[in-house]
Design an enzyme around this catalytic site. Structure first.
Site, PDB file in Angstrom:
ATOM      1  N   HIS A   1      -3.023   5.963   4.681  1.00 39.17           N
ATOM      2  CA  HIS A   1      -1.490   6.139   5.086  1.00 39.17           C
ATOM      3  C   HIS A   1      -0.927   7.536   4.733  1.00 39.17           C
ATOM      4  O   HIS A   1      -1.268   7.884   3.657  1.00 39.17           O
ATOM      5  CB  HIS A   1      -0.746   5.054   4.478  1.00 39.17           C
ATOM      6  CG  HIS A   1      -0.948   3.646   4.965  1.00 39.17           C
ATOM      7  ND1 HIS A   1      -1.900   3.303   5.939  1.00 39.17           N
ATOM      8  CD2 HIS A   1      -0.801   2.387   4.394  1.00 39.17           C
ATOM      9  CE1 HIS A   1      -2.141   2.095   6.106  1.00 39.17           C
ATOM     10  NE2 HIS A   1      -1.421   1.452   5.180  1.00 39.17           N
TER      11      HIS A   1
ATOM     12  N   ARG B   1       3.159   2.205  12.745  1.00 35.57           N
ATOM     13  CA  ARG B   1       1.910   2.282  12.616  1.00 35.57           C
ATOM     14  C   ARG B   1       1.059   3.478  13.675  1.00 35.57           C
ATOM     15  O   ARG B   1       1.910   3.703  14.816  1.00 35.57           O
ATOM     16  CB  ARG B   1       1.201   0.750  13.244  1.00 35.57           C
ATOM     17  CG  ARG B   1      -0.025   0.663  13.580  1.00 35.57           C
ATOM     18  CD  ARG B   1      -0.723   0.420  12.157  1.00 35.57           C
ATOM     19  NE  ARG B   1      -0.091  -0.954  11.434  1.00 35.57           N
ATOM     20  CZ  ARG B   1      -0.353  -1.386  10.516  1.00 35.57           C
ATOM     21  NH1 ARG B   1      -0.916  -0.547   9.449  1.00 35.57           N
ATOM     22  NH2 ARG B   1       0.252  -2.613  10.008  1.00 35.57           N
TER      23      ARG B   1
ATOM     24  N   GLN C   1       1.228   4.818   9.288  1.00 33.24           N
ATOM     25  CA  GLN C   1       0.228   3.773   8.617  1.00 33.24           C
ATOM     26  C   GLN C   1      -1.054   3.568   9.342  1.00 33.24           C
ATOM     27  O   GLN C   1      -0.892   3.277  10.738  1.00 33.24           O
ATOM     28  CB  GLN C   1       0.795   2.460   8.255  1.00 33.24           C
ATOM     29  CG  GLN C   1       2.112   3.094   7.350  1.00 33.24           C
ATOM     30  CD  GLN C   1       2.876   1.583   6.881  1.00 33.24           C
ATOM     31  OE1 GLN C   1       3.924   1.634   6.323  1.00 33.24           O
ATOM     32  NE2 GLN C   1       2.054   0.503   6.372  1.00 33.24           N
TER      33      GLN C   1
ATOM     34  N   CYS D   1       0.728  -1.411   0.009  1.00 37.17           N
ATOM     35  CA  CYS D   1      -0.141  -0.092  -0.074  1.00 37.17           C
ATOM     36  C   CYS D   1       0.877   1.310   0.079  1.00 37.17           C
ATOM     37  O   CYS D   1       0.648   2.242  -0.744  1.00 37.17           O
ATOM     38  CB  CYS D   1      -0.945  -0.063   1.334  1.00 37.17           C
ATOM     39  SG  CYS D   1      -0.331  -0.683   2.591  1.00 37.17           S
TER      40      CYS D   1
HETATM   41  P1  NAP Z   1      -9.013  -8.552   6.906  1.00 36.10           P
HETATM   42  O1  NAP Z   1      -9.553  -7.603   6.855  1.00 36.10           O
HETATM   43  O2  NAP Z   1      -8.316  -9.481   8.085  1.00 36.10           O
HETATM   44  O3  NAP Z   1      -9.592  -9.683   5.751  1.00 36.10           O
HETATM   45  C1  NAP Z   1      -9.275 -11.135   5.746  1.00 36.10           C
HETATM   46  C2  NAP Z   1     -10.179 -12.230   5.993  1.00 36.10           C
HETATM   47  O4  NAP Z   1     -10.588 -12.107   7.301  1.00 36.10           O
HETATM   48  C3  NAP Z   1     -11.575 -11.900   5.593  1.00 36.10           C
HETATM   49  O5  NAP Z   1     -11.701 -12.038   4.180  1.00 36.10           O
HETATM   50  C4  NAP Z   1     -12.493 -13.024   6.162  1.00 36.10           C
HETATM   51  O6  NAP Z   1     -12.393 -14.062   5.564  1.00 36.10           O
HETATM   52  C5  NAP Z   1     -11.623 -12.795   7.512  1.00 36.10           C
HETATM   53  N1  NAP Z   1     -12.253 -12.238   8.694  1.00 36.10           N
HETATM   54  C6  NAP Z   1     -12.222 -12.414   9.964  1.00 36.10           C
HETATM   55  N2  NAP Z   1     -12.925 -11.756  10.858  1.00 36.10           N
HETATM   56  C7  NAP Z   1     -13.291 -10.652  10.061  1.00 36.10           C
HETATM   57  C8  NAP Z   1     -14.137  -9.372  10.596  1.00 36.10           C
HETATM   58  N3  NAP Z   1     -14.576  -9.375  11.693  1.00 36.10           N
HETATM   59  N4  NAP Z   1     -14.588  -8.824   9.298  1.00 36.10           N
HETATM   60  C9  NAP Z   1     -14.262  -9.085   8.027  1.00 36.10           C
HETATM   61  N5  NAP Z   1     -13.515 -10.015   7.612  1.00 36.10           N
HETATM   62  C10 NAP Z   1     -13.038 -11.006   8.583  1.00 36.10           C
HETATM   63  O7  NAP Z   1      -7.591  -8.408   5.798  1.00 36.10           O
HETATM   64  P2  NAP Z   1      -7.331  -7.126   4.876  1.00 36.10           P
HETATM   65  O8  NAP Z   1      -6.822  -5.952   5.448  1.00 36.10           O
HETATM   66  O9  NAP Z   1      -8.504  -7.139   3.769  1.00 36.10           O
HETATM   67  O10 NAP Z   1      -6.088  -7.773   3.926  1.00 36.10           O
HETATM   68  C11 NAP Z   1      -6.479  -8.788   3.006  1.00 36.10           C
HETATM   69  C12 NAP Z   1      -4.735  -8.818   2.283  1.00 36.10           C
HETATM   70  O11 NAP Z   1      -4.820  -7.725   1.582  1.00 36.10           O
HETATM   71  C13 NAP Z   1      -3.707  -9.159   3.031  1.00 36.10           C
HETATM   72  O12 NAP Z   1      -2.993 -10.059   2.385  1.00 36.10           O
HETATM   73  C14 NAP Z   1      -3.132  -7.836   3.198  1.00 36.10           C
HETATM   74  O13 NAP Z   1      -1.680  -7.980   3.336  1.00 36.10           O
HETATM   75  C15 NAP Z   1      -3.350  -7.026   1.569  1.00 36.10           C
HETATM   76  N6  NAP Z   1      -3.435  -5.717   1.761  1.00 36.10           N
HETATM   77  C16 NAP Z   1      -4.093  -5.098   2.714  1.00 36.10           C
HETATM   78  C17 NAP Z   1      -4.237  -3.600   2.651  1.00 36.10           C
HETATM   79  C18 NAP Z   1      -4.811  -2.958   3.801  1.00 36.10           C
HETATM   80  O14 NAP Z   1      -4.821  -1.716   4.095  1.00 36.10           O
HETATM   81  N7  NAP Z   1      -5.694  -3.565   4.647  1.00 36.10           N
HETATM   82  C19 NAP Z   1      -3.370  -2.989   1.770  1.00 36.10           C
HETATM   83  C20 NAP Z   1      -2.648  -3.745   0.684  1.00 36.10           C
HETATM   84  C21 NAP Z   1      -3.008  -4.960   0.608  1.00 36.10           C
HETATM   85  P3  NAP Z   1     -13.778 -15.102   5.814  1.00 36.10           P
HETATM   86  O15 NAP Z   1     -14.862 -14.319   5.157  1.00 36.10           O
HETATM   87  O16 NAP Z   1     -13.316 -16.029   4.698  1.00 36.10           O
HETATM   88  O17 NAP Z   1     -13.555 -15.540   7.085  1.00 36.10           O
END
Ligand code: NAP
Length: 369
Positions: free
Chosen positions: A274, A267, A163, A136
């Site tokens: 960010h 962070r 961040q 990001c």
């Molecule tokens: P996240 O919010 O933790 O979501 C990942 C998975 O966690 C969801 O698809 C869901 O899977 C599960 N989950 C468990 N509890 C949850 C809840 N309370 N609410 C929503 N989902 C929940 O992860 P993310 O930040 O979107 O990141 C996904 C990928 O993108 C990672 O590889 C990360 O490194 C990358 N990324 C993130 C960002 C960022 O700013 N966050 C930026 C660039 C890249 P199920 O539905 O299958 O349970």
């Protein structure tokens, strides 16, 4: 219409991706199939009054094999587990991924089309099938400084990042808010009666943040009222992996390497967006006006914020930028240490240009190809 499997749409990046796909009517141009790692068998989402089919199991290789394109925002662990199995089964579809798992592979391209459109198109023509969103902060840096990079005007940059909690995922936002709530609750009465001495208020808040009741399951230490100067794992250079990505991924995206980026990633308690400070050494002396013009002309989302107090406070903060595609860059100043040295500060929504937006634009490039 292409059959497109969506994995990880419930997470924070996936939710923003779906929101953007709705706004841009992308879902009308594909046949979407929704997968989940934890909720398969349950009802699919209802979007614009359309109820989608029952959620499929995101680990079921046979179901995934039927997809022309898979977009995953589920994370690296999922990609490492599923992607090799799918390719081993001779799946020839396109894989679009938000996680870092495949970013540095030789047969993958890091996608940020306002910066590397030509690279993306030529790789589609060459038969590349794996397209990965960048880190990001790297994507947001290249959106802000793309003009200077394009003209090869950057010799080196030192970056400090600030961040947001959402960069770590949905559960981390909730934890930050719970931490904020715990701090507030401990002094709520004192704040209302306005009689307590300020050092007594500070002491209660500090004690709460150090107590075993303070919610730290995900960040492991307090973030509210504090900062955490480490993101991701340690690598053997003494950098965090997040810091290592700045130089490595920028090189891969730009396709050249005669610059250096050093980074320190931190962070902070912002919810979304960010921010980054840059100190830049240019390859040649340029006027500030010239630098601003080069930055502005690179893409339609970057905008230069005049280096004054009111514009900076109004336009150059996470509060102002959240949920927009704007990439403001300000605090631009030629430094006293020499004529080729420049400072800058930028803010970007890491869930949009830093994650979801390059993915949905890649989907559209493939559909229209
Ligand atoms: P996240 O919010 O933790 O979501 C990942 C998975 O966690 C969801 O698809 C869901 O899977 C599960 N989950 C468990 N509890 C949850 C809840 N309370 N609410 C929503 N989902 C929940 O992860 P993310 O930040 O979107 O990141 C996904 C990928 O993108 C990672 O590889 C990360 O490194 C990358 N990324 C993130 C960002 C960022 O700013 N966050 C930026 C660039 C890249 P199920 O539905 O299958 O349970």
């Amino acid at each position: 219409m292409k059959i497109v499997g969506l994995v990880g749409w419930r997470g924070i990046v996936g939710s923003v991706l779906l929101q953007r796909m709705q706004e841009e009517n992308d879902l009308l141009n594909i046949t979407p199939v929704f997968f989940s790692t934890s909720q398969f068998g349950q009802y699919g989402p209802v979007i614009n009054n359309i109820s989608y089919d029952i959620l499929k199991n995101a680990y079921d290789i046979n179901s995934l094999k039927n997809m022309d394109i898979i977009i995953t925002c589920q994370g690296s662990e999922y990609t490492n587990q599923v992607y090799p199995k799918l390719r081993q089964k001779n799946w020839k579809g396109y894989w679009i991924d938000a996680s870092s798992a495949l970013r540095m592979e030789n047969d993958s391209i890091i996608i940020l089309d306002p910066v590397n459109y030509d690279m993306i198109i030529s790789s589609i023509k060459k038969g590349i099938k794996t397209f990965v969103g960048g880190n990001c902060t790297v994507s947001l840096m290249l959106m802000a400084l793309g003009g200077l990079f394009k003209q090869k005007l950057i010799k080196w940059i030192t970056v400090s990042t600030y961040q947001a909690a959402s960069g770590a995922g949905a559960r981390h936002i909730i934890e930050l808010l719970n931490q904020m709530g715990a701090l507030y609750s401990t002094v709520q009465k004192d704040l209302l009666n306005n009689l307590t001495a300020i050092l007594d208020i500070e002491k209660k808040v500090t004690n709460m943040s150090r107590s075993s009741n303070f919610p730290t399951d995900y960040f492991s230490v307090p973030l509210a009222g504090s900062v955490i100067p480490w993101i991701d794992k340690k690598i053997n250079t003494g950098q965090s992996r997040e810091e290592w990505k700045a130089h490595a991924e920028a090189q891969k995206i730009l396709g050249y390497n005669n610059f250096t980026i050093e980074s320190l990633c931190i962070r902070i308690g912002a919810i979304r967006c960010h921010s980054q400070t840059f100190f830049i050494k240019l390859t040649q002396e340029l006027s500030l006006r010239n630098i601003e013009d080069i930055i502005k002309q690179h893409n339609q989302w970057v905008n230069v914020v005049p280096n004054n107090i009111s514009d900076t406070l109004l336009k150059l903060t996470p509060a102002a930028v959240t949920n927009t595609l704007n990439i403001p860059i300000g605090r631009l100043r030629l430094l006293n240490i020499g004529k080729k040295y420049l400072s800058a500060f930028t803010v970007g929504d890491q869930l949009l240009w830093g994650a979801a937006e390059p993915l949905r634009r890649m989907l559209n490039l493939l559909i229209n190809y």
